[in-house]
Design an enzyme around this catalytic site. Structure first.
Site, mmCIF file in Angstrom:
data_model
loop_
_atom_site.group_PDB
_atom_site.id
_atom_site.type_symbol
_atom_site.label_atom_id
_atom_site.label_comp_id
_atom_site.label_asym_id
_atom_site.label_seq_id
_atom_site.Cartn_x
_atom_site.Cartn_y
_atom_site.Cartn_z
ATOM 1 N N SER A 1 -43.802 6.816 -55.408
ATOM 2 C CA SER A 1 -45.126 6.202 -55.494
ATOM 3 C C SER A 1 -45.989 6.585 -54.294
ATOM 4 O O SER A 1 -46.189 7.771 -54.026
ATOM 5 C CB SER A 1 -44.969 4.687 -55.618
ATOM 6 N N ASP B 1 -46.103 5.037 -67.040
ATOM 7 C CA ASP B 1 -46.536 4.924 -65.653
ATOM 8 C C ASP B 1 -48.024 5.211 -65.566
ATOM 9 O O ASP B 1 -48.491 6.247 -66.050
ATOM 10 C CB ASP B 1 -45.739 5.920 -64.795
ATOM 11 N N HIS C 1 -43.274 2.856 -63.873
ATOM 12 C CA HIS C 1 -43.526 2.878 -62.436
ATOM 13 C C HIS C 1 -42.779 1.728 -61.747
ATOM 14 O O HIS C 1 -42.876 0.579 -62.155
ATOM 15 C CB HIS C 1 -45.025 2.755 -62.157
#
Length: 407
Positions: A193, A347, A377
């Site tokens: 991320s 995501d 995610h």
């Protein structure tokens, strides 16, 4: 006195029940869990728990007790740390930056690979503790020395403190590789991320550091690589999918980049950037660069709204390469080390990975790409998390290990 105590306890119970109810309702009315994830019940439980923590955090923030991210981090860090008899874990400080060093205990006749890990969390959450299990596994299975960086986070520390902390820790590690038994030809940067975005920033910045060992490769796990376009296919398809909804992603941006929440609509419509900026970066960020198979779950091409001058002035930080490394010039991107990119279908940031893959390959940079059709995610943080573990998290780690060992 007894009556006052009973009244207080009753008030606490009512408030707690209300917060629970609000968290559950928020999940069911504002988020959606697609069947493709494979474990919808787990996902709903995970999402409700996160909503509960965020809601309590917002209550404390309104009462001026502490900021919401600080409360969420506090609760996340309560989890006990797992030990592994095969890995030595050492807590260190590189200057003011806390780090964790993971070293396989087995003897080695040659220097080991080194992995510098930057954790995710939107620059407001995550810590050395939340990613401890991940780093432990990476070190053991790849037989590498892993350095996890505990950078400072928002809302107390704004952009670009996170990136600078990571760079400072990386420089000190690269200058001390012989101390930790690391092969200077086998240093990999890795992150998930926001940490994935930092990994790419580090690679770009250190291209001009001949005094440091060259980064051998980068492992990008559903990375956050640009803050310009919020209408790509994945943003439209996954804006209501936990654990990273558009609403929560924007909240993270506001904390970290010091953006006023009132600009949410303008930013989402693309009205925060003038036409000449869109024209400059369209060749790299256009949804035309996203393969057609990723547009089948509902995608509608959008036209950018008229420029909002005030929004543009406040969000100009989006154009900083430490915030959006994906828009670096070709002569920079072409010199980046080979990459392993791991993307997830459900995501919000999926297309960051797809656009990055296309740019790197187009400029001759080797790319190993793995796509998790059932991934979402934040799934990496469910690794080894008991009932809440998703098999996808283990596959991501195993692909990363395979890539590192194959260098």
């Amino acid at each position: 006195m007894v009556g006052l105590t009973l009244f207080f306890l009753a008030a606490v119970c009512v408030l707690s029940s209300g917060v629970w109810l609000w968290a559950i309702c928020t999940h069911f009315f504002t988020e959606s869990v697609p069947a493709g994830i494979g474990h919808p019940v787990k996902m709903r439980v995970l999402s409700c728990l996160l909503q509960l923590l965020v809601t309590w955090g917002l209550v404390f923030e309104k009462l001026r007790i502490c900021p919401m991210p600080q409360f969420v981090r506090f609760v996340h860090d309560l989890q006990p740390l797992k030990n592994d008899p095969d890995v030595l874990v050492t807590d260190l400080r590189f200057g003011t930056v806390p780090v964790k060093l993971y070293q396989p205990k087995a003897s080695s006749c040659s220097p080991r690979p080194g992995v510098i890990f930057y954790h995710g969390g939107g620059a407001i959450m995550g810590s050395l503790k939340t990613h401890h299990r991940v780093c432990l596994y990476l070190s053991k299975k790849s037989e590498a020395v892993v350095l996890a960086v505990g950078y400072r986070k928002s809302p107390k520390y704004k952009f670009p403190v996170m990136v600078r902390d990571c760079m400072a820790a990386t420089v000190q590690f690269l200058k001390s590789l012989d101390v930790y038994g690391v092969d200077p030809e086998q240093v990999v940067v890795c992150g998930d991320s926001a940490g994935g975005g930092v990994a790419m920033v580090v690679c770009q910045t250190f291209l001009n550091r001949p005094d440091l060992p060259r980064i051998r490769a980068q492992v990008l796990i559903y990375p956050a690589l640009q803050a310009l376009d919020f209408q790509s296919p994945s943003f439209q398809q996954n804006e209501k999918i936990p654990l990273l909804t558009w609403k929560f992603a924007f909240r993270c941006m506001c904390y970290y980049l010091d953006i006023c929440p009132s600009w949410q609509s303008a930013i989402k419509k693309g009205a925060h950037l003038p036409a000449h900026i869109w024209a400059k970066y369209d060749k790299w960020l256009s949804s035309d660069n996203v393969p057609e198979r990723f547009k089948k779950r509902g995608y509608r091409p959008m036209t950018w709204g008229p420029l909002n001058e005030d929004a543009y002035r406040e969000t100009s930080v989006f154009l900083d390469l430490m915030c959006s490394p994906l828009i670096a010039e070709d002569d920079v991107v072409a010199r980046l080390p080979e990459a392993c990119i791991l993307s997830c279908e459900y995501d919000l940031l999926r297309d960051h990975s797809l656009l990055c893959k296309k740019r790197l390959e187009g400029l001759g940079v080797p790319v190993t790409w793995h796509h998790m059709d059932d991934g979402f995610h934040g799934v990496l943080n469910t690794f080894d998390l008991g009932f809440l573990h998703f098999p996808c998290s283990l596959r991501i780690l195993d692909f990363a290990v395979q890539f590192i060992k194959g260098l």
